[in-house]
Design an enzyme around this catalytic site. Structure first.
Site, PDB file in Angstrom:
ATOM      1  N   ASP A   1       0.860  -1.192   0.000  1.00 16.65           N
ATOM      2  CA  ASP A   1       0.000   0.000   0.000  1.00 16.65           C
ATOM      3  C   ASP A   1       0.895   1.240   0.000  1.00 16.65           C
ATOM      4  O   ASP A   1       2.088   1.162   0.302  1.00 16.65           O
ATOM      5  CB  ASP A   1      -0.918   0.020   1.236  1.00 16.65           C
ATOM      6  CG  ASP A   1      -1.837   1.249   1.246  1.00 16.65           C
ATOM      7  OD1 ASP A   1      -2.399   1.577   0.183  1.00 16.65           O
ATOM      8  OD2 ASP A   1      -1.982   1.891   2.303  1.00 16.65           O
ATOM      9  N   SER A   2       0.285   2.365  -0.302  1.00 19.59           N
ATOM     10  CA  SER A   2       1.030   3.625  -0.268  1.00 19.59           C
ATOM     11  C   SER A   2       1.424   3.997   1.163  1.00 19.59           C
ATOM     12  O   SER A   2       2.356   4.773   1.365  1.00 19.59           O
ATOM     13  CB  SER A   2       0.167   4.738  -0.863  1.00 19.59           C
ATOM     14  OG  SER A   2      -1.067   4.793  -0.170  1.00 19.59           O
TER      15      SER A   2
ATOM     16  N   CYS B   1      -4.152  -1.378  -2.202  1.00 16.46           N
ATOM     17  CA  CYS B   1      -4.325   0.060  -2.431  1.00 16.46           C
ATOM     18  C   CYS B   1      -5.206   0.188  -3.675  1.00 16.46           C
ATOM     19  O   CYS B   1      -4.863  -0.336  -4.741  1.00 16.46           O
ATOM     20  CB  CYS B   1      -2.961   0.708  -2.680  1.00 16.46           C
ATOM     21  SG  CYS B   1      -3.064   2.458  -3.083  1.00 16.46           S
TER      22      CYS B   1
ATOM     23  N   GLU C   1      -4.450   8.646   8.620  1.00 15.92           N
ATOM     24  CA  GLU C   1      -3.003   8.586   8.914  1.00 15.92           C
ATOM     25  C   GLU C   1      -2.721   9.277  10.264  1.00 15.92           C
ATOM     26  O   GLU C   1      -1.788   8.910  10.961  1.00 15.92           O
ATOM     27  CB  GLU C   1      -2.178   9.244   7.788  1.00 15.92           C
ATOM     28  CG  GLU C   1      -2.255   8.509   6.440  1.00 15.92           C
ATOM     29  CD  GLU C   1      -1.169   7.434   6.236  1.00 15.92           C
ATOM     30  OE1 GLU C   1      -0.098   7.532   6.833  1.00 15.92           O
ATOM     31  OE2 GLU C   1      -1.435   6.481   5.468  1.00 15.92           O
TER      32      GLU C   1
ATOM     33  N   CYS D   1     -10.978   2.741  -0.839  1.00 17.83           N
ATOM     34  CA  CYS D   1      -9.642   3.151  -0.394  1.00 17.83           C
ATOM     35  C   CYS D   1      -9.390   2.355   0.877  1.00 17.83           C
ATOM     36  O   CYS D   1     -10.265   2.294   1.762  1.00 17.83           O
ATOM     37  CB  CYS D   1      -9.612   4.650  -0.122  1.00 17.83           C
ATOM     38  SG  CYS D   1      -8.087   5.194   0.682  1.00 17.83           S
TER      39      CYS D   1
ATOM     40  N   HIS E   1      -7.710   2.912   3.343  1.00 17.39           N
ATOM     41  CA  HIS E   1      -7.674   3.689   4.588  1.00 17.39           C
ATOM     42  C   HIS E   1      -9.074   3.781   5.217  1.00 17.39           C
ATOM     43  O   HIS E   1      -9.193   3.968   6.421  1.00 17.39           O
ATOM     44  CB  HIS E   1      -7.185   5.119   4.318  1.00 17.39           C
ATOM     45  CG  HIS E   1      -5.697   5.243   4.166  1.00 17.39           C
ATOM     46  ND1 HIS E   1      -5.010   4.670   3.130  1.00 17.39           N
ATOM     47  CD2 HIS E   1      -4.778   5.889   4.924  1.00 17.39           C
ATOM     48  CE1 HIS E   1      -3.716   4.974   3.257  1.00 17.39           C
ATOM     49  NE2 HIS E   1      -3.554   5.701   4.334  1.00 17.39           N
TER      50      HIS E   1
HETATM   51  N1  DGL Z   1      -4.860   3.361   0.566  1.00 16.36           N
HETATM   52  C1  DGL Z   1      -4.892   3.971  -0.724  1.00 16.36           C
HETATM   53  C2  DGL Z   1      -6.043   3.429  -1.556  1.00 16.36           C
HETATM   54  O1  DGL Z   1      -6.615   2.400  -1.246  1.00 16.36           O
HETATM   55  C3  DGL Z   1      -5.002   5.459  -0.759  1.00 16.36           C
HETATM   56  C4  DGL Z   1      -4.105   6.324   0.034  1.00 16.36           C
HETATM   57  C5  DGL Z   1      -3.317   7.276  -0.822  1.00 16.36           C
HETATM   58  O2  DGL Z   1      -3.851   8.273  -1.319  1.00 16.36           O
HETATM   59  O3  DGL Z   1      -2.139   6.973  -0.976  1.00 16.36           O
HETATM   60  O4  DGL Z   1      -6.369   3.998  -2.571  1.00 16.36           O
END
Ligand code: DGL
Length: 249
Positions: A7-8, A70, A150, A181, A183
């Site tokens: 993931d990012s 992600c 975050e 997403c 997150h």
């Molecule tokens: N967790 C990432 C996703 O599922 C998004 C977070 C980011 O913008 O890096 O898209």
């Protein structure tokens, strides 16, 4: 089976949580590109470049499967990653669309897709839904929810004003919400509460478990999974978050 999860940042840990709950893997190697998060505001070429660099990192570990936990990466970089990978690379968008179909089969349902700017711009979810016959869908780039997660603000005023900012103008409760997403599951309770628990929520972690169980053989389950966490910046911070979210000792 040894799986890589990418993931990012920390969001992909919500996917790791589901993988652990279902005891699918013997070993999970997680990489969060915390030095360069968020990906969701970047353009396609940058997202692909970063994703290919992450793929190189995983080549040190002889993984059997790579999950891009992600949605942004899944929407833009999956084909390129597959071209350069020795193992299967699975994204979260296709599993999310299939999970939606299983949870809400009525193609007249009103579906709300939440994602980063990049994911929404890609229309990856819409395309998948349209192929299955869903016509009533809309998408909102709820970008602020990424830094809110975050920052660990899973409840409270800041989160509530962000939800109001994004959803205040909606005329109707959606029948289903795709948390597009990784997150967002961390604030799923607040989103659910905002819509009075009336919408089905689709979560990338649960969706990928459904997908994996359908496509791979998991006759053997693992009571204990070896976990390794890596990050491009502040790996200690990522490990702390993992400990908290995954309730590790
Ligand atoms: N967790 C990432 C996703 O599922 C998004 C977070 C980011 O913008 O890096 O898209």
């Amino acid at each position: 089976m040894r799986v890589g999860v990418f993931d990012s940042g920390v969001g992909g840990l919500s996917v790791v949580k589901s993988l652990l709950e279902h005891k699918l893997f013997e070993e999970i190697i997680y990489f969060g590109d915390t030095a360069r998060v968020p990906y969701g505001v970047k353009d396609q070429n940058t997202i692909i470049r970063y994703s290919l660099e992450a793929l190189e990192f995983f080549k040190n570990f002889e993984i059997d499967l790579l999950i891009t936990a992600c949605n942004t990466v899944s929407a833009y970089a999956l084909d390129e990653m597959r071209l350069h990978s020795d193992c299967d690379v699975i994204g979260v968008v296709e599993p999310g669309v299939l999970a939606l179909k299983n949870a809400v089969p009525d193609t007249d349902a009103n579906i709300l897709i939440l994602g980063t700017k990049a994911t929404v711009r890609s229309r990856a979810y819409e395309k998948g839904l349209e192929e299955l016959g869903y016509r009533r869908h809309s998408a909102i780039a709820t970008t602020l929810l990424v830094p809110i997660v975050e920052e660990g603000l899973y409840e409270g005023e800041v989160l509530q004003s962000a939800l109001h900012h994004y959803f205040g103008a909606l005329e109707k409760n959606p029948d289903a919400i795709i948390l597009g997403c990784t997150h967002f599951p961390l604030v799923a309770e607040a989103i659910d509460g905002y819509f009075n628990q009336k919408s089905a929520l689709i979560h990338s972690g649960e969706a990928i478990v459904e997908y994996l169980e359908h496509h791979y053989d998991f006759t053997k389950r693992f009571e204990k999974t070896e976990l390794k966490f890596f990050a491009s910046e502040n790996p200690e911070g990522l490990r702390r978050t993992a400990k908290e979210w995954l309730s590790l000792d």
